[in-house]
Design a protein around this motif. Structure first.
Motif, PDB file in Angstrom:
ATOM      1  N   LEU A  61      85.061  71.041  27.219  1.00  0.00           N
ATOM      2  CA  LEU A  61      83.939  70.646  28.075  1.00  0.00           C
ATOM      3  C   LEU A  61      83.806  69.129  28.099  1.00  0.00           C
ATOM      4  N   SER A  62      83.988  68.500  26.954  1.00  0.00           N
ATOM      5  CA  SER A  62      83.891  67.041  26.876  1.00  0.00           C
ATOM      6  C   SER A  62      84.974  66.370  27.710  1.00  0.00           C
ATOM      7  N   LEU A  63      86.168  66.940  27.704  1.00  0.00           N
ATOM      8  CA  LEU A  63      87.260  66.381  28.501  1.00  0.00           C
ATOM      9  C   LEU A  63      86.931  66.475  29.988  1.00  0.00           C
ATOM     10  N   TYR A  83      91.471  51.463  25.653  1.00  0.00           N
ATOM     11  CA  TYR A  83      90.153  52.048  25.393  1.00  0.00           C
ATOM     12  C   TYR A  83      90.164  53.525  25.751  1.00  0.00           C
ATOM     13  N   ALA A  84      90.704  53.870  26.920  1.00  0.00           N
ATOM     14  CA  ALA A  84      90.714  55.260  27.391  1.00  0.00           C
ATOM     15  C   ALA A  84      91.556  56.136  26.476  1.00  0.00           C
ATOM     16  N   SER A  85      92.686  55.624  26.029  1.00  0.00           N
ATOM     17  CA  SER A  85      93.565  56.406  25.156  1.00  0.00           C
ATOM     18  C   SER A  85      92.862  56.754  23.846  1.00  0.00           C
ATOM     19  N   THR A  86      92.196  55.770  23.261  1.00  0.00           N
ATOM     20  CA  THR A  86      91.470  56.002  22.009  1.00  0.00           C
ATOM     21  C   THR A  86      90.317  56.974  22.230  1.00  0.00           C
ATOM     22  N   LEU A  87      89.611  56.809  23.345  1.00  0.00           N
ATOM     23  CA  LEU A  87      88.475  57.676  23.631  1.00  0.00           C
ATOM     24  C   LEU A  87      88.909  59.132  23.779  1.00  0.00           C
ATOM     25  N   VAL A  88      89.972  59.367  24.537  1.00  0.00           N
ATOM     26  CA  VAL A  88      90.443  60.740  24.750  1.00  0.00           C
ATOM     27  C   VAL A  88      90.851  61.383  23.421  1.00  0.00           C
ATOM     28  N   TYR A 103      84.659  43.320  30.165  1.00  0.00           N
ATOM     29  CA  TYR A 103      84.066  44.593  30.569  1.00  0.00           C
ATOM     30  C   TYR A 103      84.304  45.654  29.490  1.00  0.00           C
ATOM     31  N   VAL A 104      85.525  45.745  28.990  1.00  0.00           N
ATOM     32  CA  VAL A 104      85.852  46.733  27.963  1.00  0.00           C
ATOM     33  C   VAL A 104      85.069  46.454  26.683  1.00  0.00           C
ATOM     34  N   GLU A 105      84.927  45.183  26.329  1.00  0.00           N
ATOM     35  CA  GLU A 105      84.179  44.827  25.126  1.00  0.00           C
ATOM     36  C   GLU A 105      82.721  45.263  25.243  1.00  0.00           C
ATOM     37  N   GLN A 106      82.123  45.000  26.418  1.00  0.00           N
ATOM     38  CA  GLN A 106      80.739  45.408  26.630  1.00  0.00           C
ATOM     39  C   GLN A 106      80.610  46.931  26.604  1.00  0.00           C
ATOM     40  N   LEU A 107      81.603  47.622  27.165  1.00  0.00           N
ATOM     41  CA  LEU A 107      81.603  49.082  27.172  1.00  0.00           C
ATOM     42  C   LEU A 107      81.675  49.619  25.747  1.00  0.00           C
ATOM     43  N   GLN A 108      82.517  49.013  24.926  1.00  0.00           N
ATOM     44  CA  GLN A 108      82.654  49.441  23.539  1.00  0.00           C
ATOM     45  C   GLN A 108      81.357  49.237  22.764  1.00  0.00           C
ATOM     46  N   SER A 159      78.296  59.475  24.665  1.00  0.00           N
ATOM     47  CA  SER A 159      78.070  58.040  24.432  1.00  0.00           C
ATOM     48  C   SER A 159      78.854  57.201  25.435  1.00  0.00           C
ATOM     49  N   HIS A 160      80.058  57.668  25.800  1.00  0.00           N
ATOM     50  CA  HIS A 160      80.863  56.936  26.789  1.00  0.00           C
ATOM     51  C   HIS A 160      80.211  56.992  28.167  1.00  0.00           C
ATOM     52  N   ILE A 161      79.770  58.169  28.579  1.00  0.00           N
ATOM     53  CA  ILE A 161      79.136  58.313  29.898  1.00  0.00           C
ATOM     54  C   ILE A 161      77.862  57.490  29.970  1.00  0.00           C
ATOM     55  N   MET A 162      77.081  57.495  28.909  1.00  0.00           N
ATOM     56  CA  MET A 162      75.850  56.706  28.872  1.00  0.00           C
ATOM     57  C   MET A 162      76.143  55.205  28.930  1.00  0.00           C
TER      58      MET A 162
END
Length: 208
Positions: free
Chosen positions: A155-157, A139-144, A76-81, A103-106
């Motif tokens: 706003l993005s946060l 994944y979440a840590s890197t994204l934040v 799932y994480v791989e597909q999300l990335q 890009s993450h929300i999309m």
């Protein structure tokens, strides 16, 4: 909201020879079973039958059910990335604002609209071993961290938290929003991130 065609879905990638590996077939079969029957009924026997592989072959790749669930989450994480990378490239090439969080929300919307989030229904397995969530945490840590580079990091946060809230509603099966309400919320969120303002701002102008 920007769209990108040809997005990767939840299907397992096919190798150059045209045939997925046994490991890929197993993960794909397990994902289908979790989505259609729930994790409670997920058994190694059922996965082996759906993947058309012997149970011995399944155990060679995944000795335990926990290992298989971990592979589902990692997939799932791989597909999300992959989906996020495609959306990010499209947004950045167009000079769009706040491209990291958008890009993450999309990407989340792309995957969930196709087959639902793969982690849904496996809470029991996660409760027994929360280390299975490590790929999502990483994944979440890197994204934040990367969200801090967006045009409006605050706003993005907030947008990231809204998106994760929507995912949590699906995960815990407590979502009472209609499809129209969900799409309206995501459209407004994307408009705000793009710098277009909300409905009230669009409806009024100074001096009116």
């Amino acid at each position: 909201m920007a769209k990108v065609n040809g997005m990767p879905g939840t299907d397992v990638a096919v190798r150059a020879k045209g045939r997925p590996s046994s490991r890929e077939r197993i993960v794909s079969a397990a994902g289908d079973l979790v989505r259609s029957q729930g994790a409670a009924r997920l058994s190694l026997e059922a996965v082996a039958e759906k993947a058309e592989i012997s149970k011995g072959g399944l155990l060679y790749n995944f000795p335990t059910k926990g290992a298989l669930v971990g592979a589902l989450i990692a997939d799932y994480v791989e597909q999300l990335q992959k989906a996020r990378a495609c959306h990010l490239e499209a947004l950045q090439s167009s000079g769009e604002r706040n491209s990291v969080v958008r890009s993450h929300i999309m990407a989340n919307a792309t995957i969930c609209e196709r087959a639902g989030p793969p982690p849904a229904g496996i809470l029991a397995a996660i409760a027994e071993d929360n280390t299975l969530l490590e790929p999502i945490r990483a994944y979440a840590s890197t994204l934040v961290e990367r969200i801090e580079a967006d045009d409006d990091a605050d706003l993005s946060l907030i947008a990231y938290l809204v998106g994760e809230g929507l995912c949590a509603l699906e995960l815990f099966q407590t979502n009472t929003l209609t499809e129209d309400q969900r799409k309206r919320a995501l459209t407004l969120l994307d408009r705000l991130l793009a710098g277009g303002g909300g409905p009230a701002q669009a409806a009024a102008s100074p001096g009116e």
